[in-house]
Enzyme design. Structure first.
Site, mmCIF file in Angstrom:
data_model
loop_
_atom_site.group_PDB
_atom_site.id
_atom_site.type_symbol
_atom_site.label_atom_id
_atom_site.label_comp_id
_atom_site.label_asym_id
_atom_site.label_seq_id
_atom_site.Cartn_x
_atom_site.Cartn_y
_atom_site.Cartn_z
ATOM 1 N N TRP A 190 -4.150 33.810 -13.368
ATOM 2 C CA TRP A 190 -4.363 33.359 -12.104
ATOM 3 C C TRP A 190 -2.993 32.808 -11.435
ATOM 4 C CZ3 TRP A 190 -7.879 35.574 -9.863
ATOM 5 C CH2 TRP A 190 -8.482 35.712 -10.512
ATOM 6 N N ASP B 120 -2.519 25.047 -7.833
ATOM 7 C CA ASP B 120 -4.017 25.267 -7.607
ATOM 8 C C ASP B 120 -5.337 24.861 -8.458
ATOM 9 O OD1 ASP B 120 -6.576 27.076 -8.139
ATOM 10 O OD2 ASP B 120 -5.195 28.982 -8.838
ATOM 11 N N LYS C 293 -17.013 26.953 -8.130
ATOM 12 C CA LYS C 293 -17.365 26.551 -9.661
ATOM 13 C C LYS C 293 -17.769 25.256 -9.827
ATOM 14 C CE LYS C 293 -13.486 29.567 -9.880
ATOM 15 N NZ LYS C 293 -13.398 30.268 -10.844
HETATM 16 N N1 PMP Z 1 -7.421 30.462 -9.115
HETATM 17 C C1 PMP Z 1 -8.426 29.968 -10.332
HETATM 18 C C2 PMP Z 1 -8.220 28.874 -11.373
HETATM 19 C C3 PMP Z 1 -9.518 31.369 -9.808
HETATM 20 O O1 PMP Z 1 -9.935 30.671 -10.987
HETATM 21 C C4 PMP Z 1 -10.134 31.484 -9.025
HETATM 22 C C5 PMP Z 1 -11.159 33.217 -9.500
HETATM 23 N N2 PMP Z 1 -11.963 32.724 -10.251
HETATM 24 C C6 PMP Z 1 -8.909 32.444 -8.272
HETATM 25 C C7 PMP Z 1 -7.979 31.086 -8.224
HETATM 26 C C8 PMP Z 1 -9.009 33.398 -7.406
HETATM 27 O O2 PMP Z 1 -10.595 32.572 -6.290
HETATM 28 P P1 PMP Z 1 -10.799 33.839 -5.865
HETATM 29 O O3 PMP Z 1 -11.709 34.644 -6.497
HETATM 30 O O4 PMP Z 1 -11.823 32.932 -4.313
HETATM 31 O O5 PMP Z 1 -10.056 34.747 -4.536
#
Ligand code: PMP
Length: 367
Positions: free
Chosen positions: A105, A174, A198
């Site tokens: 991520w 994040d 989550k």
């Molecule tokens: N950051 C983290 C730590 C994630 O776990 C995720 C998705 N699992 C995202 C960003 C991306 O999020 P989204 O699918 O809502 O764009």
């Protein structure tokens, strides 16, 4: 009636049963208004009450200082990979940003930021996403616009148990997959964002908490829906917000509050994750977690079965057996394979015990 299925999914993930029941009760008629939240104008006084209540509980739960603004946006965590540089990389003329890349991520976030400025990966590149490089190996750029990191890497199960020291440079995190799973000192950050799906709700809404003085520096090509200053000024109502997701989040936050807040969540989450890590550690290498001990995630526990690189036949057998017992979504992310148990706030101690019992049983059967 209690559901028979236990959901260990990485997100969208399990929601507290009481929240689902409340949502069901209010689906056709919210609070006697005569319409569903799904049908309500985002400018109606009833919805304004919902969004304000959601913000107020969040402020209370995280003790958010008054010089921080809260936004409820669309576009997911991925939207913020773009919004962060679009809004903040112009804080300094050089348009440089420092990124810590400790998993999928933060890697995606860094790649996206490269479109808008210079990205400096502050540590030697990692061969595997199983550790957090020691801060003594970081080269931070004192004139960076911000330093970015992902507090919990959902795919790899790597979580920071410390807040990076940036020597005054704006810190961005994040927190999508560990938001409100433990207390956090918001005042240490310039910006925190988290997708709701989550720990704090369903998909569709992303919370952004930003320090007021960082607003107003967006690049001119920043799309207006991603412009923090515009969204803050209109209380996240510049355009239609994800109304229903905000409503669900409000209820989940209330549930967190009624269950002791972020400190109580932390205690419970540590108890849950230790239960699974203890089994892994005591399995004589039958279960293998590749992540360094000091940065093992309390939210996402990844492991292989049989040998270090995983015995796929055994892993399939494990997943099939789990599914027969009503335990679902334990398959590791497609990019890493193996097993991943996500233990977000709504996953109970009893749910975790059911998994722990199964892991012990499976181990006994195979050694
Ligand atoms: N950051 C983290 C730590 C994630 O776990 C995720 C998705 N699992 C995202 C960003 C991306 O999020 P989204 O699918 O809502 O764009």
């Amino acid at each position: 009636k209690q559901k028979q299925i236990i959901n260990f999914g990485a997100g969208p993930a399990k929601l507290p049963q009481s929240v689902l029941i409340q949502a069901q009760k209010e689906l056709l008629d919210y609070n006697g208004v005569g319409v569903s939240v799904l049908e309500m104008s985002h400018r109606s006084s009833d919805f304004i009450k919902i969004i304000n209540k959601t913000e107020n509980i969040l402020r209370e739960l995280l003790n958010i200082p008054t010089n921080y603004k809260v936004m409820f946006l669309q576009g997911g965590g991925t939207g913020q990979f773009s919004a962060v540089p679009l809004n903040l990389i112009g804080l300094k003329e050089d348009r440089c940003a420092d990124y810590l890349v400790t998993g999928t991520w933060s890697q995606k976030a860094a790649e996206e930021a490269e479109k808008y400025g210079k990205v400096n990966i502050v540590h030697p590149k990692l061969d595997t996403y199983t550790k957090i490089p020691d801060p003594s190996s970081w080269t931070l750029n004192p004139s960076a616009s911000y330093v970015y990191y992902c507090c919990n890497e959902t795919v790899h199960g790597v979580e920071y148990n410390f807040i990076p020291e940036t020597n005054g440079v704006v810190l961005v995190s994040d927190m999508s997959s560990n938001f409100l799973s433990r207390p956090v000192d918001v005042s240490k950050f310039g910006l925190i964002f988290a997708g709701a799906q989550k720990n704090v709700g369903c998909a569709g809404v992303t919370v952004v908490i930003v320090r007021e003085d960082l607003l107003g520096h967006a690049l001119k090509e920043c799309p207006i829906v991603l412009d923090y200053k515009v969204q803050v000024k209109s209380n996240s109502l510049y355009n239609t917000p994800p109304c229903y997701s905000i409503y669900i989040m409000g209820m989940v936050l209330e549930w967190i509050k009624n269950n002791g807040g972020s400190a109580a969540m932390e205690t419970l989450n540590k108890q849950k994750s230790s239960m699974i890590y203890d089994i892994i550690n005591n399995s004589n290498g039958f279960y293998v977690c590749p992540v360094d001990v000091d940065c093992r995630s309390h939210m996402n526990v990844p492991f292989r079965i049989g040998k270090k690189e995983g015995d796929e036949t055994l892993e399939k057998e494990f997943l099939d057996g789990a599914s027969k017992r009503g335990m679902i979504s334990l398959k590791g992310h497609r990019s890493v394979g193996g097993i991943r148990a996500s233990l977000y706030n709504a996953v109970t101690l009893e749910d975790t015990e059911a998994l722990a019992d199964y892991m012990k049983e499976f181990l006994k059967e195979h050694v």
